[in-house]
Design an enzyme around this catalytic site. Sequence first.
Site, PDB file in Angstrom:
ATOM      1  N   TRP A 170     -61.926 -27.335  23.130  1.00 30.28           N
ATOM      2  CA  TRP A 170     -60.573 -27.772  22.737  1.00 30.28           C
ATOM      3  C   TRP A 170     -59.567 -27.378  23.802  1.00 30.28           C
ATOM      4  O   TRP A 170     -59.643 -26.264  24.327  1.00 30.28           O
ATOM      5  CB  TRP A 170     -60.212 -27.078  21.423  1.00 30.28           C
ATOM      6  CG  TRP A 170     -58.741 -27.000  21.136  1.00 30.28           C
ATOM      7  CD1 TRP A 170     -57.852 -26.100  21.664  1.00 30.28           C
ATOM      8  CD2 TRP A 170     -57.986 -27.842  20.259  1.00 30.28           C
ATOM      9  NE1 TRP A 170     -56.589 -26.335  21.155  1.00 30.28           N
ATOM     10  CE2 TRP A 170     -56.638 -27.400  20.296  1.00 30.28           C
ATOM     11  CE3 TRP A 170     -58.315 -28.926  19.440  1.00 30.28           C
ATOM     12  CZ2 TRP A 170     -55.628 -28.009  19.553  1.00 30.28           C
ATOM     13  CZ3 TRP A 170     -57.304 -29.525  18.705  1.00 30.28           C
ATOM     14  CH2 TRP A 170     -55.983 -29.081  18.754  1.00 30.28           C
ATOM     15  N   ASN A 203     -55.106 -27.442  24.494  1.00 22.84           N
ATOM     16  CA  ASN A 203     -53.754 -27.923  24.227  1.00 22.84           C
ATOM     17  C   ASN A 203     -52.893 -27.694  25.466  1.00 22.84           C
ATOM     18  O   ASN A 203     -53.343 -28.080  26.553  1.00 22.84           O
ATOM     19  CB  ASN A 203     -53.185 -27.398  22.900  1.00 22.84           C
ATOM     20  CG  ASN A 203     -53.202 -25.923  22.657  1.00 22.84           C
ATOM     21  OD1 ASN A 203     -54.260 -25.371  22.361  1.00 22.84           O
ATOM     22  ND2 ASN A 203     -52.082 -25.239  22.769  1.00 22.84           N
ATOM     23  N   ASP A 204     -51.747 -27.080  25.371  1.00 18.77           N
ATOM     24  CA  ASP A 204     -50.740 -27.071  26.450  1.00 18.77           C
ATOM     25  C   ASP A 204     -51.278 -26.910  27.877  1.00 18.77           C
ATOM     26  O   ASP A 204     -52.137 -26.055  28.120  1.00 18.77           O
ATOM     27  CB  ASP A 204     -49.787 -25.889  26.285  1.00 18.77           C
ATOM     28  CG  ASP A 204     -49.324 -25.658  24.876  1.00 18.77           C
ATOM     29  OD1 ASP A 204     -49.613 -26.476  24.010  1.00 18.77           O
ATOM     30  OD2 ASP A 204     -48.674 -24.635  24.644  1.00 18.77           O
ATOM     31  N   GLN A 261     -54.425 -24.270  27.730  1.00 17.42           N
ATOM     32  CA  GLN A 261     -54.836 -23.543  26.535  1.00 17.42           C
ATOM     33  C   GLN A 261     -56.217 -24.050  26.149  1.00 17.42           C
ATOM     34  O   GLN A 261     -56.416 -25.275  26.015  1.00 17.42           O
ATOM     35  CB  GLN A 261     -53.831 -23.806  25.404  1.00 17.42           C
ATOM     36  CG  GLN A 261     -52.517 -23.093  25.602  1.00 17.42           C
ATOM     37  CD  GLN A 261     -52.675 -21.592  25.403  1.00 17.42           C
ATOM     38  OE1 GLN A 261     -52.677 -21.117  24.292  1.00 17.42           O
ATOM     39  NE2 GLN A 261     -52.820 -20.858  26.486  1.00 17.42           N
ATOM     40  N   SER A 287     -49.784 -19.635  26.165  1.00 20.59           N
ATOM     41  CA  SER A 287     -49.252 -20.411  27.291  1.00 20.59           C
ATOM     42  C   SER A 287     -48.422 -19.590  28.263  1.00 20.59           C
ATOM     43  O   SER A 287     -47.834 -18.577  27.902  1.00 20.59           O
ATOM     44  CB  SER A 287     -48.418 -21.576  26.762  1.00 20.59           C
ATOM     45  OG  SER A 287     -49.291 -22.561  26.289  1.00 20.59           O
ATOM     46  N   ARG A 330     -42.631 -16.121  23.485  1.00 19.88           N
ATOM     47  CA  ARG A 330     -43.802 -16.574  24.254  1.00 19.88           C
ATOM     48  C   ARG A 330     -43.508 -17.651  25.300  1.00 19.88           C
ATOM     49  O   ARG A 330     -42.409 -18.132  25.422  1.00 19.88           O
ATOM     50  CB  ARG A 330     -44.871 -17.082  23.295  1.00 19.88           C
ATOM     51  CG  ARG A 330     -44.458 -18.209  22.379  1.00 19.88           C
ATOM     52  CD  ARG A 330     -45.674 -18.620  21.533  1.00 19.88           C
ATOM     53  NE  ARG A 330     -45.345 -19.681  20.575  1.00 19.88           N
ATOM     54  CZ  ARG A 330     -44.959 -19.474  19.341  1.00 19.88           C
ATOM     55  NH1 ARG A 330     -44.826 -18.252  18.868  1.00 19.88           N
ATOM     56  NH2 ARG A 330     -44.687 -20.493  18.542  1.00 19.88           N
ATOM     57  N   ASP A 331     -44.575 -18.017  25.985  1.00 16.55           N
ATOM     58  CA  ASP A 331     -44.621 -19.149  26.915  1.00 16.55           C
ATOM     59  C   ASP A 331     -43.712 -18.961  28.135  1.00 16.55           C
ATOM     60  O   ASP A 331     -42.861 -19.812  28.439  1.00 16.55           O
ATOM     61  CB  ASP A 331     -44.288 -20.472  26.174  1.00 16.55           C
ATOM     62  CG  ASP A 331     -45.121 -20.663  24.919  1.00 16.55           C
ATOM     63  OD1 ASP A 331     -46.188 -20.025  24.817  1.00 16.55           O
ATOM     64  OD2 ASP A 331     -44.706 -21.440  24.037  1.00 16.55           O
ATOM     65  N   GLU A 341     -40.697 -23.677  21.924  1.00 20.82           N
ATOM     66  CA  GLU A 341     -41.917 -23.305  22.642  1.00 20.82           C
ATOM     67  C   GLU A 341     -41.866 -23.883  24.059  1.00 20.82           C
ATOM     68  O   GLU A 341     -41.116 -24.818  24.334  1.00 20.82           O
ATOM     69  CB  GLU A 341     -43.152 -23.878  21.925  1.00 20.82           C
ATOM     70  CG  GLU A 341     -43.353 -23.345  20.508  1.00 20.82           C
ATOM     71  CD  GLU A 341     -44.626 -23.852  19.832  1.00 20.82           C
ATOM     72  OE1 GLU A 341     -45.285 -23.041  19.162  1.00 20.82           O
ATOM     73  OE2 GLU A 341     -44.966 -25.043  19.972  1.00 20.82           O
ATOM     74  N   TRP A 368     -49.172 -31.751  17.267  1.00 19.14           N
ATOM     75  CA  TRP A 368     -49.783 -30.760  16.368  1.00 19.14           C
ATOM     76  C   TRP A 368     -50.012 -31.314  14.966  1.00 19.14           C
ATOM     77  O   TRP A 368     -50.859 -30.817  14.229  1.00 19.14           O
ATOM     78  CB  TRP A 368     -48.919 -29.496  16.285  1.00 19.14           C
ATOM     79  CG  TRP A 368     -49.109 -28.563  17.446  1.00 19.14           C
ATOM     80  CD1 TRP A 368     -48.178 -28.221  18.374  1.00 19.14           C
ATOM     81  CD2 TRP A 368     -50.316 -27.852  17.810  1.00 19.14           C
ATOM     82  NE1 TRP A 368     -48.731 -27.352  19.298  1.00 19.14           N
ATOM     83  CE2 TRP A 368     -50.032 -27.104  18.965  1.00 19.14           C
ATOM     84  CE3 TRP A 368     -51.603 -27.795  17.271  1.00 19.14           C
ATOM     85  CZ2 TRP A 368     -50.980 -26.292  19.598  1.00 19.14           C
ATOM     86  CZ3 TRP A 368     -52.542 -26.986  17.897  1.00 19.14           C
ATOM     87  CH2 TRP A 368     -52.229 -26.256  19.044  1.00 19.14           C
TER      88      TRP A 368
HETATM   89  C1  FRU Z   1     -47.464 -24.786  21.934  1.00 17.18           C
HETATM   90  C2  FRU Z   1     -48.052 -23.434  21.545  1.00 17.18           C
HETATM   91  C3  FRU Z   1     -47.440 -22.330  22.383  1.00 17.18           C
HETATM   92  C4  FRU Z   1     -48.496 -21.270  22.357  1.00 17.18           C
HETATM   93  C5  FRU Z   1     -49.760 -22.090  22.399  1.00 17.18           C
HETATM   94  C6  FRU Z   1     -50.918 -21.496  21.657  1.00 17.18           C
HETATM   95  O1  FRU Z   1     -48.293 -25.859  21.704  1.00 17.18           O
HETATM   96  O2  FRU Z   1     -47.880 -23.225  20.172  1.00 17.18           O
HETATM   97  O3  FRU Z   1     -46.175 -21.900  21.910  1.00 17.18           O
HETATM   98  O4  FRU Z   1     -48.378 -20.414  23.459  1.00 17.18           O
HETATM   99  O5  FRU Z   1     -49.445 -23.354  21.841  1.00 17.18           O
HETATM  100  O6  FRU Z   1     -52.077 -22.204  21.891  1.00 17.18           O
END
Ligand code: FRU
Length: 451
Positions: free
Chosen positions: A17, A19-20, A36, A77, A140-141, A190, A273
């Site tokens: 999987w 994501n970001d 991610q 992230s 975060r991020d 985020e 999401w």
């Molecule tokens: C955004 C998020 C970030 C976090 C990450 C976790 O899509 O929620 O804020 O760091 O994904 O996978």
Amino acid sequence: MFRPKRPLIHFTPVSGWINDPNGLVYENGNYHLFAQYYPDAMKWGPMHWYHAVSRDLIHWKHLPVALKPDDLGYIYSGSAVFDSKNSSGFGVAGKPPIVAIYTNHGKTEQQSIARSTDYTEFIPFTSNPVIPNDTLPDFRDPKIFRKPEGDWGLVLAAGDRVKFYSSANLTDWKETGEFSEQNSASGVWECPDLFPLSCGNRTKWMLTVSMGSGAADRGSRTQYFIGDFKNGKFVSDKPCPDAHWLDAGFDNYASVTFDNTPDKIMLGWASNWIYADKIPAETYRGCMTLPRNITLSETPDGDFIPVLSPVKIGIFSECNYSEFRSLGTACFCIKVSGRGEGYVTLSNSAGNRLMFGVNGNNEFYFDRTEAGIKDFDENFASEMFSVATHKRIMSGSWHFELIFDSYICEIFADGGYSAFTSLVFPEIPYNTISCSTGVKARIFKSNSTNL
Ligand code: FRU
């Protein structure tokens, strides 16, 4: 069972999987993309950083996982920079380091760094975290950017706001300010980014913030603010009661820019999401948008707006309609032009129809209502996630470029003033194009032998 074919020109992981996008950074002809990543299933789990590298942003070489969960928590992230002047002191034998910064998601969310001088193996800093936190639930991020003063700036998301920091050595960070804006978009902030863009002889700063799954009513989206960044603080040009969205489509989230490129290049996670963990998948789940150049333009009313155009892809060649009909290709591009109301439909013999064009209100629209498989999730199939529109800033003739790659559809309209990125799952490739009167389409097939 419907099995989506792997896209040809979009980044996807080998398995698991994603994501970001994280840590986008350029060095010596190489573009690094981290993401991610959860290796053990096709759904979100304890986060790692995937790593891949490319010389043209289209063909990617997969590298070993860069970061794994550690004592401080999962690896959420973050970003990376090419520290060419070795301000961090992490360089070895004259080789400047790439320094990555990420959120350790454990008992709380804190920011940590890792370094690499072979640009493959990343070593976490022994004194992590570099930005500790034991109070804020969402913190975060981190995204590092280059400040005009020569030191490093950093922006991170803290609930309903972003905070700014600065540092001379990427290790010691001092908070310099924060920015928040109550507008029509709610949701946890985020994946922020902050970068300068020039327009004529002016330089403006663009702050982008992704908006969690609660963003207004369309799930995950990225909003932007244009303004100035001085003395470690961002000031927006105008209060905006209505959020400005970077992409009018349904599936472009957590978009961020590359460090160390002369022009700003941005890419995002092509999902939402709201239904990300249910989209049809076989060996992996998750895909990035095409990288786009981002520039700034000024409207006649004195507003600044972003303009997005895909990076040069280099694998398309023009073909005639009968070739396209017989080709059955899952990766193609069409360039469409028209005037006033008009539309184009892509279809196939399975009865799937994807429609887009300009409506009577001078808006670009994109309609995936009948475009393909949609029953994997009730939101994806709902009206809310079926038709997207974007008001044109000009009138008269219009044009757009549509790039379709297996199950991702990207439209760049009026030269990039409107962009729509959306997932679409035709059961078999579209091989019919029909246009309303006065609308013209040129077709470009992909030369897959290049890949
Ligand atoms: C955004 C998020 C970030 C976090 C990450 C976790 O899509 O929620 O804020 O760091 O994904 O996978």
